[in-house]
Design a protein around this motif. Structure first.
Motif, PDB file in Angstrom:
ATOM      1  N   UNK A 184       0.845  -1.192   0.000  1.00 51.71           N
ATOM      2  CA  UNK A 184       0.000   0.000   0.000  1.00 51.71           C
ATOM      3  C   UNK A 184       0.879   1.239   0.000  1.00 51.71           C
ATOM      4  N   UNK A 248      -4.113   2.071  13.458  1.00 57.79           N
ATOM      5  CA  UNK A 248      -3.972   2.264  12.012  1.00 57.79           C
ATOM      6  C   UNK A 248      -2.934   1.297  11.456  1.00 57.79           C
ATOM      7  N   UNK A 251      -4.241  -2.275  11.432  1.00 59.45           N
ATOM      8  CA  UNK A 251      -5.163  -2.500  10.309  1.00 59.45           C
ATOM      9  C   UNK A 251      -4.417  -2.680   8.997  1.00 59.45           C
ATOM     10  N   UNK A 252      -3.458  -1.791   8.756  1.00 59.68           N
ATOM     11  CA  UNK A 252      -2.769  -1.813   7.463  1.00 59.68           C
ATOM     12  C   UNK A 252      -1.982  -3.106   7.283  1.00 59.68           C
TER      13      UNK A 252
ATOM     14  N   UNK B 440     -15.723  -4.468  -1.754  1.00 61.29           N
ATOM     15  CA  UNK B 440     -15.989  -4.020  -0.394  1.00 61.29           C
ATOM     16  C   UNK B 440     -15.732  -2.557  -0.139  1.00 61.29           C
ATOM     17  N   UNK B 638     -11.471   2.806   0.638  1.00 60.88           N
ATOM     18  CA  UNK B 638     -11.111   1.471   1.093  1.00 60.88           C
ATOM     19  C   UNK B 638     -11.048   1.489   2.617  1.00 60.88           C
ATOM     20  N   UNK B 640     -10.216  -0.684   4.680  1.00 58.96           N
ATOM     21  CA  UNK B 640      -9.094  -1.386   5.312  1.00 58.96           C
ATOM     22  C   UNK B 640      -7.794  -0.612   5.238  1.00 58.96           C
ATOM     23  N   UNK B 641      -7.670   0.204   4.204  1.00 57.43           N
ATOM     24  CA  UNK B 641      -6.407   0.933   4.041  1.00 57.43           C
ATOM     25  C   UNK B 641      -6.579   2.432   4.202  1.00 57.43           C
ATOM     26  N   UNK B 642      -7.808   2.912   4.129  1.00 52.59           N
ATOM     27  CA  UNK B 642      -8.023   4.357   4.129  1.00 52.59           C
ATOM     28  C   UNK B 642      -7.737   4.997   2.788  1.00 52.59           C
ATOM     29  N   UNK B 643      -7.412   4.190   1.807  1.00 52.23           N
ATOM     30  CA  UNK B 643      -7.101   4.723   0.474  1.00 52.23           C
ATOM     31  C   UNK B 643      -8.350   5.261  -0.202  1.00 52.23           C
ATOM     32  N   UNK B 763      -5.935  11.953   4.471  1.00 51.64           N
ATOM     33  CA  UNK B 763      -4.956  10.899   4.168  1.00 51.64           C
ATOM     34  C   UNK B 763      -5.515   9.547   4.572  1.00 51.64           C
ATOM     35  N   UNK B 764      -4.932   8.479   4.055  1.00 54.57           N
ATOM     36  CA  UNK B 764      -5.348   7.142   4.508  1.00 54.57           C
ATOM     37  C   UNK B 764      -5.251   7.022   6.028  1.00 54.57           C
ATOM     38  N   UNK B 765      -4.197   7.593   6.591  1.00 53.20           N
ATOM     39  CA  UNK B 765      -4.018   7.499   8.037  1.00 53.20           C
ATOM     40  C   UNK B 765      -5.157   8.209   8.768  1.00 53.20           C
ATOM     41  N   UNK B 768      -8.352   6.072   8.349  1.00 48.28           N
ATOM     42  CA  UNK B 768      -8.327   4.875   9.197  1.00 48.28           C
ATOM     43  C   UNK B 768      -8.464   5.235  10.667  1.00 48.28           C
ATOM     44  N   UNK B 769      -7.821   6.330  11.071  1.00 51.21           N
ATOM     45  CA  UNK B 769      -7.946   6.747  12.468  1.00 51.21           C
ATOM     46  C   UNK B 769      -9.394   7.066  12.802  1.00 51.21           C
ATOM     47  N   UNK B 771     -12.063   5.949  11.326  1.00 51.50           N
ATOM     48  CA  UNK B 771     -12.868   4.715  11.349  1.00 51.50           C
ATOM     49  C   UNK B 771     -12.631   3.968  12.664  1.00 51.50           C
ATOM     50  N   UNK B 772     -11.352   3.889  13.051  1.00 51.71           N
ATOM     51  CA  UNK B 772     -11.042   3.186  14.305  1.00 51.71           C
ATOM     52  C   UNK B 772     -11.698   3.882  15.486  1.00 51.71           C
TER      53      UNK B 772
END
Lengths: 272, 778
Positions: A184, A248, A251-252, B440, B638, B640-643, B763-765, B768-769, B771-772
């Motif tokens: 990724x 994070x 997860x990744x 997904x 995404x 799972x990745x935050x992409x 950002x993906x980070x 994801x943060x 979402x978490x």
């Protein structure tokens, strides 16, 4: 930034290269793709740069029943293009094709990548997942090291000052081998934020996984069969390797494993 | 309209040299005897400078402010009441106020050797706590950036609308805290200059990579204490500016002084590290904003507190307060609602000065306003586009004065939304969302609508307190003796394609083939005065000036032509490069030859001023054109990745009459990609000590070709009633809406998870943060 002054040595042969590397402040350079920017930023300040990419001993490729030995200065592009034989049924060229940009692949070398030991680079993790070995030339001749043991940590290869990476041994996959590689990146060509290679080769008794983009050297799970049945089994090795330091990252890295395994046809790829 | 005139997609004549790598940029200028400089920059964000020590052997090759006798600091005073003045010395004196601030300059034959010297210069700095958080900067215990200030505020502004009644009646009330990141502008070509003292002209010549040569000259003259006639500022090819080249830099002052001191050409080329850490910062806003609406999603009032992190110094000429002053006046966007209250703070911090970047405050403002619109839509359970349609100023209301007194000229804002909805296939996206993605990922759709005041003139800039107020724009035009045309303008093309489009304008007026028109720009010795290229002003102002000059020049040519044709002046016209009368025609070549070479054939009452002139232009209504657009984005997120993948991107814009539609498309593509950078990638982060956390492009992530979706553009061409051809300024628009549209799309995608992103970049980070965090709550 412009590089500070340094001397460039272009040795005639491997012996001359090793002799030059024995000099104070010497550093080997092959493709210059990492070293070049570091010189310009003055993050690397070698007194002597030993340019080795032209040496025929480092450009050769030999095939054996066990696999292929690549000279350290074989480029990513040569592997990507199939100019060098591939014992991995397509795995190596696919990894090579995903490294940075074509301009980098044209010059960057497989041995240089391992000697640079950047945790976010592709080869250290991919080759560790494949169970490849590094050939290192030192005063006592050539020694052979598993790729995962070749780094002490980030940017810290297990390489003495007068030693030189001369080759990489990639194992031959059997016909039943399954390989999956996933990484990724925030954008195409950037260093990865997570990456995983999974190899299951039943005929050779192999079920390995390797994780990159860590804070140190790649995490290798030599027997990944349990994790392939239940990815929750990754929790312990992740904790031991510090890959779960925040939600994070956890997860990744998990996603990397699931997706690499899915690409190998070993897990259903259903994102949570 | 003529075939290669206004409205034609004439290929860019600049491309031949630029795409072949044959442009001439500052970096290509090499003068005999030239030396190069490297700066020693502060390693800390805040500290007292006790001393600068260089090894003996470098005597005469290291300079500090103490050597620069008589050189004044850069002053950019805002005329707004309450503004606190900061003086930026060319080289730091008693204090350093941001990491990367120049403290000393080192000179050598090459840049590498100058860097060798710089590496050995020791700075004695007593580090002080740094003031890095604009939200805490007003606290009594916050470190003071400028010792003699009572606090860290350049300026506070208030718009005191009465929102209380509207708020009391509101069925919907949404409050958000929103943040845009500090960015770097990252043009392909960085800054750079070459300075040399011209003994023949007794003049300092400064080649510099700028958008505004005349303004740089004025600022430089103030700092150096030279008369302006003793300075010539010229820009060669300029590889993008976006605002970063719209200012006077301390490094330019240093290079100019050193060239005079050493009597040798002095060159400074900014490298990418300097660009990232030492100056080209922009965009950092924070909003706490509340929208009030009725149950049907109609806006009743808007209440906002906005902070702008303006960095350590006020930048010449735009000052430290342009952004915040804009926020107070343009936050309501293209919407019609009755009550607005806004408080803004231009905060002084230990970071590089903030510089207006393409779109200036509008990118942040649009992100804030459009986030609120979507939040209201979610509360009202309406489609986001529906809430926009209910609140946008309607065409029948035009011309329209909005809640902050902005005079919208004309246009059909709701139609831009309707077209975007159709183009993006809104209903199909909603169906796709319902069906779910095989992989997904979560799909979302987002919109952003804005209007962009461009080419705003005297009255507006006077009101914003900018020390540089634009007036009339001038153009010099001349027929050469063989009938070609030379056009000179004082603004500077740094990607705007003047050489193509202004030749088209000359062709439109004079009928001469554009290939016979030369356009030069941006050299104080050769061009009329101009404030330069900024504020989406050139198509309107320079285009208007070129048209005006060509009309006057054409009138003189017609007069001579009529005489040669023995026709009456009102019987002739310009057509196909000739003066055409009832009985025949005479080419403009012949007219020019007659004037210059055979004056015996001229009419007795010929205009003695000849076939060259300078003419000026300003629209009668100078409050600016209002281009507008709706951007629509479809994303796949995404989980799972935050992409985030941009699946589709649509721009429906109204730039009025387009001088060259292909050039306009290029401006929109380029701006939109920068907007994608703002939305998803770019962040210049600082740690608690004010240390920049990105010093190379490996750390400062810019979008690349692979991250850029095909952008689909539709034009609505509603002519502006106020400009020469009906054109409007659109140069910045592309960069305004993408963060709002993309983040709205991400939030649409993540709404089922209860996740909402309110900070740029997404950002993906960050995703994801979020979402978490949402999962942890559930």
């Amino acid at each position: 930034m412009k590089a500070a002054a340094f001397e460039i040595v272009r040795p005639r042969d491997l012996d001359a290269a090793r002799a030059a590397l024995g000099r104070e402040g010497a550093k080997a350079a092959a493709g210059w793709q990492s070293l070049g920017p570091m010189l310009n930023l003055r993050l690397a300040r070698p007194a002597v740069v030993v340019s080795i990419a032209h040496l025929p001993e480092l450009r050769g490729v030999s095939e054996t029943p066990e696999g292929v030995v690549y000279g350290a200065c074989v480029t990513h592009a040569e592997i990507e293009d199939g100019a060098a034989p591939d014992p991995t049924r397509g795995a190596l060229p696919a990894v090579a094709a995903g490294i940075a940009y074509r301009a980098v692949r044209n010059r960057g070398t497989i041995g240089g990548s391992l000697a640079h030991a950047d945790p976010a680079a592709d080869w250290p993790t991919a080759l560790a997942a494949m169970g490849a070995h590094v050939r290192v030339l030192g005063a006592d001749g050539v020694r052979r090291v598993a790729v995962e043991d070749f780094a002490h940590g980030a940017f810290a290869p297990a390489l003495a000052p007068d030693e030189l990476v001369v080759g990489v041994e990639a194992p031959r996959f059997s016909a039943s081998a399954r390989w999956g590689w996933w990484k990724f990146c925030r954008k195409l060509g950037e260093y990865a934020e997570a990456m995983c290679g999974v190899l299951v080769d039943p005929d050779r008794g192999v079920a390995r996984a390797a994780f990159g983009a860590t804070d140190g050297r790649p995490l290798v799970i030599a027997d990944a069969s349990e994790a392939l049945r239940d990815p929750d089994a990754l929790a312990a090795p992740f904790a031991a390797a510090g890959l779960d330091h925040d939600p994070v990252a956890r997860r990744l890295h998990r996603a990397a494993f699931r997706r690499a395994a899915a690409r190998a046809g070993l897990l259903e790829d259903v994102p949570t | 309209m003529r075939p290669k005139g206004v409205g034609a997609s004439v290929p860019r004549r600049e491309d031949d040299r630029l795409l072949r790598g044959r442009g001439r940029f500052v970096g290509d200028i090499r003068m005999a005897g030239q030396v190069e400089i490297a700066f020693v920059r502060s390693p800390v964000a805040h500290g007292r400078l006790r001393g600068v020590r260089a090894p003996e052997r470098f005597a005469g090759r290291v300079f500090t402010q103490a050597d620069m006798t008589g050189v004044k600091g850069i002053l950019a005073r805002s005329g707004l009441k309450g503004f606190r003045v900061s003086e930026q010395p060319a080289l730091a004196t008693d204090k350093v106020r941001f990491a990367g601030e120049p403290v000393a300059m080192c000179v050598a034959e090459t840049r590498a050797e100058a860097e060798d010297i710089a590496a050995e210069v020791a700075l004695d700095i007593e580090a002080l706590p740094a003031n890095v958080d604009m939200l805490r900067a007003a606290a009594p215990d916050a470190p003071r950036v400028h010792d003699d200030w009572p606090d860290n505020l350049f300026l506070e502004t208030f718009v005191d609308g009465d929102i209380e009644r509207a708020a009391a009646d509101a069925a919907i009330r949404v409050t958000r805290k929103l943040r845009t990141s500090r960015q770097c502008m990252a043009p392909l070509e960085g800054k750079g200059c070459v300075a040399v003292w011209d003994r023949h002209m007794e003049q300092l010549l400064l080649w510099t990579s700028t958008q505004m040569p005349h303004i740089v000259r004025s600022g430089l003259a103030e700092c150096l204490g030279l008369e302006e006639r003793r300075i010539r500022v010229a820009a060669p090819d300029v590889g993008g500016g976006f605002g970063w080249k719209g200012l006077l830099q301390p490094e330019e002052v240093c290079a100019a002084w050193l060239a005079m001191k050493l009597d040798r050409p002095v060159k400074w080329l900014e490298d990418r590290r300097e660009h990232l850490v030492a100056a080209a910062n922009c965009r950092e806003h924070h909003y706490e904003i509340t929208g009030y609406a009725d149950a049907e999603g109609r806006l009743l009032a808007l209440d906002a507190v906005a902070h702008v992190d303006a960095g350590a110094y006020s930048v010449y000429p735009f000052s430290a307060c342009l952004e915040a002053a804009q926020v107070g006046s343009i936050l309501p966007g293209p919407y019609d609602f009755p009550a607005f209250r806004c408080r803004t703070y231009s905060v002084c911090t230990n970071k590089p000065p903030i510089v207006p970047y393409r779109g200036v405050a509008r990118t942040g403002v649009c992100f804030a306003m459009e986030s609120i619109i979507d939040a209201i839509a979610r509360e009202a359970r309406l489609e986001p586009y529906e809430v926009r349609l209910r609140n946008l100023v309607r065409p029948e209301q035009m011309p329209f004065r909005n809640v902050t007194g902005k005079d919208f000229d004309m246009g059909d804002y709701p139609e831009s939304v309707r077209r975007a909805v159709a183009m993006i296939g809104h209903d199909a996206v909603r169906e796709r969302q319902k069906a779910g993605e095989p992989d997904g990922r979560r799909v979302g759709i987002g919109y952003a609508t804005y209007c962009e005041q461009g080419a705003h003139g005297t009255s507006v800039y006077h009101g914003w307190g900018i020390p540089m107020v634009p007036g009339f724009e001038q153009c010099f035009a001349r027929f050469t003796p063989d009938g070609g045309v030379e056009i000179r303008v004082g603004a500077q093309s740094h990607g705007q394609s003047f050489e193509t489009t202004m030749a088209q304008v000359a062709h439109e007026i004079l009928s001469i083939d554009p290939d016979r028109v030369s356009v030069s720009h941006g050299d104080t010795a050769l061009s009329p005065y101009s404030t330069g290229t900024w504020g989406s002003r050139s198509a309107v102002m320079v285009g208007g000036a070129v048209a005006t000059a060509c009309e006057k020049l054409g009138a003189r040519a017609l007069r001579i032509g009529a005489h040669l044709l023995q026709a009456k002046p009102d019987e002739v016209r310009l057509e196909g490069g000739a003066v055409v009368g009832p009985g025949g025609s005479v080419s403009l070549d012949e007219v020019a030859r007659t004037f210059y070479r055979r004056p015996q054939n001229l009419p007795a009452d010929v205009d003695p001023d000849g076939l060259e002139l300078t003419a000026g232009y300003r629209p009668v209504v100078d409050t600016g054109t209002f281009s507008y657009a709706t951007h629509a984005a479809v994303v796949a997120v995404d989980g799972e990745t935050g992409g985030v993948e941009l699946l589709d991107y649509v721009v429906v814009e109204d730039g009025g009459v387009l001088l060259n539609p292909m050039v306009v498309d290029g401006q929109i593509y380029g701006g939109a990609v920068q907007g994608i950078g703002t939305a998803l990638y770019e962040a210049m982060r600082y740690d608690a000590n004010g240390q920049p956390l990105a010093s190379t492009l490996a750390d400062y992530t810019l979008p690349g070709a692979a991250e850029t979706p095909p952008i689909r553009i539709a034009h609505m061409e509603t002519p502006s009633p106020n400009t020469r051809f009906g054109q409007k300024g659109i140069g910045e628009g592309g960069a305004i809406a993408p963060p709002a549209a993309i983040v709205n799309a991400i939030n649409d995608a993540l709404a089922p998870l209860g996740v909402e992103i309110g900070a740029l970049p997404a950002t993906p980070h960050a995703i994801l943060s979020a979402i978490a965090a949402a999962e942890a709550v559930r």
